[in-house]
Design a protein around this motif. Structure first.
Motif, PDB file in Angstrom:
ATOM      1  N   ASN A  27      35.177  29.348 -32.001  1.00 13.36           N
ATOM      2  CA  ASN A  27      34.629  28.372 -31.063  1.00 13.36           C
ATOM      3  C   ASN A  27      34.603  26.994 -31.707  1.00 13.36           C
ATOM      4  O   ASN A  27      34.272  26.864 -32.890  1.00 13.36           O
ATOM      5  CB  ASN A  27      33.208  28.753 -30.641  1.00 13.36           C
ATOM      6  N   TYR A  28      34.946  26.007 -30.915  1.00  8.65           N
ATOM      7  CA  TYR A  28      34.907  24.618 -31.370  1.00  8.65           C
ATOM      8  C   TYR A  28      33.992  23.799 -30.464  1.00  8.65           C
ATOM      9  O   TYR A  28      33.892  24.065 -29.260  1.00  8.65           O
ATOM     10  CB  TYR A  28      36.306  23.990 -31.317  1.00  8.65           C
ATOM     11  N   ALA A  29      33.369  22.796 -31.055  1.00 10.83           N
ATOM     12  CA  ALA A  29      32.670  21.820 -30.233  1.00 10.83           C
ATOM     13  C   ALA A  29      33.698  21.100 -29.364  1.00 10.83           C
ATOM     14  O   ALA A  29      34.833  20.866 -29.793  1.00 10.83           O
ATOM     15  CB  ALA A  29      31.938  20.811 -31.111  1.00 10.83           C
ATOM     16  N   ASP A  30      33.313  20.761 -28.152  1.00  9.49           N
ATOM     17  CA  ASP A  30      34.241  20.087 -27.240  1.00  9.49           C
ATOM     18  C   ASP A  30      34.790  18.803 -27.851  1.00  9.49           C
ATOM     19  O   ASP A  30      35.946  18.443 -27.621  1.00  9.49           O
ATOM     20  CB  ASP A  30      33.542  19.772 -25.914  1.00  9.49           C
ATOM     21  N   SER A  31      33.974  18.139 -28.638  1.00  9.23           N
ATOM     22  CA  SER A  31      34.353  16.845 -29.192  1.00  9.23           C
ATOM     23  C   SER A  31      35.450  16.940 -30.240  1.00  9.23           C
ATOM     24  O   SER A  31      36.068  15.923 -30.581  1.00  9.23           O
ATOM     25  CB  SER A  31      33.127  16.152 -29.800  1.00  9.23           C
ATOM     26  N   VAL A  32      35.714  18.149 -30.767  1.00  6.17           N
ATOM     27  CA  VAL A  32      36.721  18.285 -31.819  1.00  6.17           C
ATOM     28  C   VAL A  32      37.897  19.152 -31.407  1.00  6.17           C
ATOM     29  O   VAL A  32      38.862  19.287 -32.168  1.00  6.17           O
ATOM     30  CB  VAL A  32      36.102  18.836 -33.121  1.00  6.17           C
ATOM     31  N   LYS A  33      37.844  19.732 -30.222  1.00  6.95           N
ATOM     32  CA  LYS A  33      38.930  20.599 -29.768  1.00  6.95           C
ATOM     33  C   LYS A  33      40.251  19.837 -29.760  1.00  6.95           C
ATOM     34  O   LYS A  33      40.329  18.709 -29.294  1.00  6.95           O
ATOM     35  CB  LYS A  33      38.622  21.129 -28.366  1.00  6.95           C
ATOM     36  N   GLY A  34      41.273  20.488 -30.290  1.00  2.00           N
ATOM     37  CA  GLY A  34      42.586  19.876 -30.355  1.00  2.00           C
ATOM     38  C   GLY A  34      42.801  19.001 -31.566  1.00  2.00           C
ATOM     39  O   GLY A  34      43.928  18.573 -31.837  1.00  2.00           O
ATOM     40  N   ARG A  35      41.742  18.704 -32.301  1.00  2.00           N
ATOM     41  CA  ARG A  35      41.856  17.856 -33.495  1.00  2.00           C
ATOM     42  C   ARG A  35      41.490  18.612 -34.772  1.00  2.00           C
ATOM     43  O   ARG A  35      42.066  18.351 -35.828  1.00  2.00           O
ATOM     44  CB  ARG A  35      40.936  16.638 -33.357  1.00  2.00           C
ATOM     45  N   PHE A  36      40.542  19.515 -34.687  1.00  2.00           N
ATOM     46  CA  PHE A  36      40.072  20.252 -35.868  1.00  2.00           C
ATOM     47  C   PHE A  36      40.529  21.705 -35.772  1.00  2.00           C
ATOM     48  O   PHE A  36      40.599  22.282 -34.682  1.00  2.00           O
ATOM     49  CB  PHE A  36      38.544  20.239 -35.942  1.00  2.00           C
ATOM     50  N   THR A  37      40.784  22.294 -36.944  1.00  2.00           N
ATOM     51  CA  THR A  37      41.180  23.696 -37.005  1.00  2.00           C
ATOM     52  C   THR A  37      40.426  24.392 -38.131  1.00  2.00           C
ATOM     53  O   THR A  37      40.457  23.913 -39.277  1.00  2.00           O
ATOM     54  CB  THR A  37      42.686  23.839 -37.241  1.00  2.00           C
ATOM     55  N   ILE A  38      39.793  25.495 -37.806  1.00  2.00           N
ATOM     56  CA  ILE A  38      39.117  26.299 -38.813  1.00  2.00           C
ATOM     57  C   ILE A  38      40.030  27.438 -39.230  1.00  2.00           C
ATOM     58  O   ILE A  38      40.723  28.037 -38.393  1.00  2.00           O
ATOM     59  CB  ILE A  38      37.762  26.828 -38.303  1.00  2.00           C
ATOM     60  N   SER A  39      40.056  27.711 -40.520  1.00  2.00           N
ATOM     61  CA  SER A  39      40.862  28.815 -41.027  1.00  2.00           C
ATOM     62  C   SER A  39      40.157  29.400 -42.242  1.00  2.00           C
ATOM     63  O   SER A  39      39.181  28.831 -42.740  1.00  2.00           O
ATOM     64  CB  SER A  39      42.270  28.349 -41.395  1.00  2.00           C
ATOM     65  N   ARG A  40      40.679  30.533 -42.721  1.00  2.00           N
ATOM     66  CA  ARG A  40      40.036  31.135 -43.872  1.00  2.00           C
ATOM     67  C   ARG A  40      41.058  31.843 -44.738  1.00  2.00           C
ATOM     68  O   ARG A  40      42.159  32.170 -44.289  1.00  2.00           O
ATOM     69  CB  ARG A  40      38.952  32.095 -43.441  1.00  2.00           C
ATOM     70  N   ASP A  41      40.656  32.094 -45.985  1.00  2.00           N
ATOM     71  CA  ASP A  41      41.468  32.817 -46.949  1.00  2.00           C
ATOM     72  C   ASP A  41      40.585  33.901 -47.552  1.00  2.00           C
ATOM     73  O   ASP A  41      39.701  33.606 -48.364  1.00  2.00           O
ATOM     74  CB  ASP A  41      41.985  31.847 -48.020  1.00  2.00           C
TER      75      ASP A  41
END
Length: 119
Positions: free
Chosen positions: A58-72
């Motif tokens: 889930n992303y905040a609406d204000s960051v959708k399309g600009r921020f990406t969360i990932s993990r290792d």
């Protein structure tokens, strides 16, 4: 105890990019939720992005399309790639991890990393 250590913050011009990292002292596969929050001066802490153990993001609406969360999972780390940064993204960014039950149940926070976006 669980320790979360963030890095990668800094000063960037509007339109630029930053990548935040959060390293956990505990296997991230043990967390039910793991993600990022931010707190701007004079404002409440708000959710930026979160990933559940089921793989839901889930992303905040204000960051959708600009921020990406990932993990290792090997590095026990979670990342936040921030592109097209805006001055309103300026805040202290906190890594968060939650365990819902068992011996290690709790809500854990990193110390925060400052992100400043200049116009």
């Amino acid at each position: 105890q669980v320790q979360l250590v963030e890095s990668g913050g800094g000063l960037v011009q509007a339109g630029g990019s930053l990548r935040l990292s959060c390293t956990s002292s505990r296997s991230i596969s043990s967390f039910n939720h793991m993600g990022w929050y931010r707190q701007a001066p004079g404002k409440q802490r708000e959710l930026v992005a979160v990933r559940t153990s089921d793989g839901i993001i889930n992303y905040a609406d204000s960051v959708k399309g600009r921020f990406t969360i990932s993990r290792d999972n090997v590095k026990n780390a979670v990342y936040l790639q921030m592109n097209s940064l805006k001055p309103e993204d300026t805040a202290v960014y906190y890594c968060n991890a939650a365990i819902f039950g068992g011996q290690w149940a709790g809500n854990y926070w990193g110390q925060g990393t400052q992100v400043t976006v200049s116009s």
